[in-house]
Design an enzyme around this catalytic site. Structure first.
Site, PDB file in Angstrom:
ATOM      1  N   LEU A 106       0.886  -1.160   0.000  1.00 62.54           N
ATOM      2  CA  LEU A 106       0.000   0.000   0.000  1.00 62.54           C
ATOM      3  C   LEU A 106       0.922   1.206   0.000  1.00 62.54           C
ATOM      4  O   LEU A 106       1.868   1.258   0.798  1.00 62.54           O
ATOM      5  CB  LEU A 106      -0.882   0.018   1.252  1.00 62.54           C
ATOM      6  CG  LEU A 106      -2.141  -0.855   1.266  1.00 62.54           C
ATOM      7  CD1 LEU A 106      -2.784  -0.817   2.642  1.00 62.54           C
ATOM      8  CD2 LEU A 106      -3.129  -0.413   0.198  1.00 62.54           C
ATOM      9  N   ASP A 107       0.668   2.175  -0.880  1.00 62.82           N
ATOM     10  CA  ASP A 107       1.592   3.306  -0.932  1.00 62.82           C
ATOM     11  C   ASP A 107       1.497   4.140   0.345  1.00 62.82           C
ATOM     12  O   ASP A 107       0.587   3.994   1.153  1.00 62.82           O
ATOM     13  CB  ASP A 107       1.371   4.155  -2.194  1.00 62.82           C
ATOM     14  CG  ASP A 107       0.016   4.848  -2.219  1.00 62.82           C
ATOM     15  OD1 ASP A 107      -0.274   5.593  -1.268  1.00 62.82           O
ATOM     16  OD2 ASP A 107      -0.734   4.653  -3.191  1.00 62.82           O
ATOM     17  N   MET A 108       2.464   5.015   0.517  1.00 64.03           N
ATOM     18  CA  MET A 108       2.610   5.762   1.766  1.00 64.03           C
ATOM     19  C   MET A 108       1.364   6.579   2.101  1.00 64.03           C
ATOM     20  O   MET A 108       1.000   6.724   3.276  1.00 64.03           O
ATOM     21  CB  MET A 108       3.840   6.668   1.669  1.00 64.03           C
ATOM     22  CG  MET A 108       4.218   7.368   2.950  1.00 64.03           C
ATOM     23  SD  MET A 108       5.786   8.250   2.747  1.00 64.03           S
ATOM     24  CE  MET A 108       5.936   9.014   4.365  1.00 64.03           C
TER      25      MET A 108
END
Length: 248
Positions: A106-108
């Site tokens: 999951l991206d930041m």
């Protein structure tokens, strides 16, 4: 004696996923019989000595697998360490005695359901392109998408030169200045939903993964994790068709 590729052996030992093993092999962290290992190298379990940073890797290491569901908050990167000094999901599972690795990413700027495990074979299965485990996201966007926008989001799109599989996108709620959409994806390209929305002129305000297949985030607090139940693990492995509701 059956030979195994070294990255498969490492995964079966539960030390890390195959992809993580390949990165570590490239960095020179593994040796076989005292010599630097290389990706694809065949080893004979029980005969060849595989070591990770000087410590022997044994099959017994994988005798106890751990499976975790984490509610990842925004602001954390989905890695165990970061050269830029950013907060990592590893900080949220420090109480787990066994070293576990994220399954996918999951991206930041995103939050929600993230699986972590030391079962390398399961990680490889769930991240393989052929494995179509639906992933469900709630996405808040600015304004009100037009019917044309929604039609586009439900069709295959070209993302980074790759034609995506059709997604399912539907409106969950709508106000004057924002809309909550639910996306169901059968694949997980890098920042796919954000790039899809960008193509149709939608500004993403928040993105949260709420389910992977029948595994739901439910009311798990942000930043907390739970160990998966036996039937949930069997479901991910394909040994059970459905996850049953059982009392805690």
């Amino acid at each position: 004696m059956e030979s195994l590729r070294i990255q498969k052996y490492i995964a079966e030992c539960g030390l890390m996923s195959r992809r993580a093993a390949e990165r570590e092999i490239e960095e020179g962290s593994f040796t076989v019989n005292g010599k630097l290992a290389y990706i694809g190298q065949k080893i004979r379990p029980g005969y060849d000595q595989v070591s990770y940073k000087g410590k022997k890797v044994r099959k017994e290491n994988g005798s106890h697998f751990v499976y975790i569901m984490l509610n990842k908050p925004k602001g954390y990167v989905t890695t165990l360490s970061d050269e830029k000094g950013r907060k990592c999901v590893a900080e949220l599972v420090r109480s787990v005695k066994t070293r576990v690795y994220p399954v996918g990413r999951l991206d930041m700027a995103s939050e929600g359901l993230l699986l972590l495990t030391n079962d390398g074979d399961l990680t490889n299965k769930l991240t393989h392109p052929k494995h179509e485990m639906p992933k469900i996201y709630k996405v808040k966007v600015k304004g009100k998408p037009t019917k044309h926008c929604l039609d586009c989001l439900n069709r295959p799109m070209i993302i980074d030169g790759y034609k995506t599989k059709p997604a399912c996108c539907e409106v969950i709620s709508q106000e004057e200045d924002k809309t909550v959409l639910q996306f169901t994806l059968l694949e997980g390209r890098n920042r796919q939903i954000r790039k899809m929305c960008e193509q149709v002129g939608l500004q993403v305000q928040s993105l949260k993964r709420i389910a992977i297949g029948e595994l739901s985030l439910g009311n798990l607090p942000r930043g907390r994790f739970v160990y998966l139940k036996e039937e949930e693990i069997e479901y991910l492995k394909g040994e059970r068709k459905h996850v049953e509701d059982t009392p805690d």
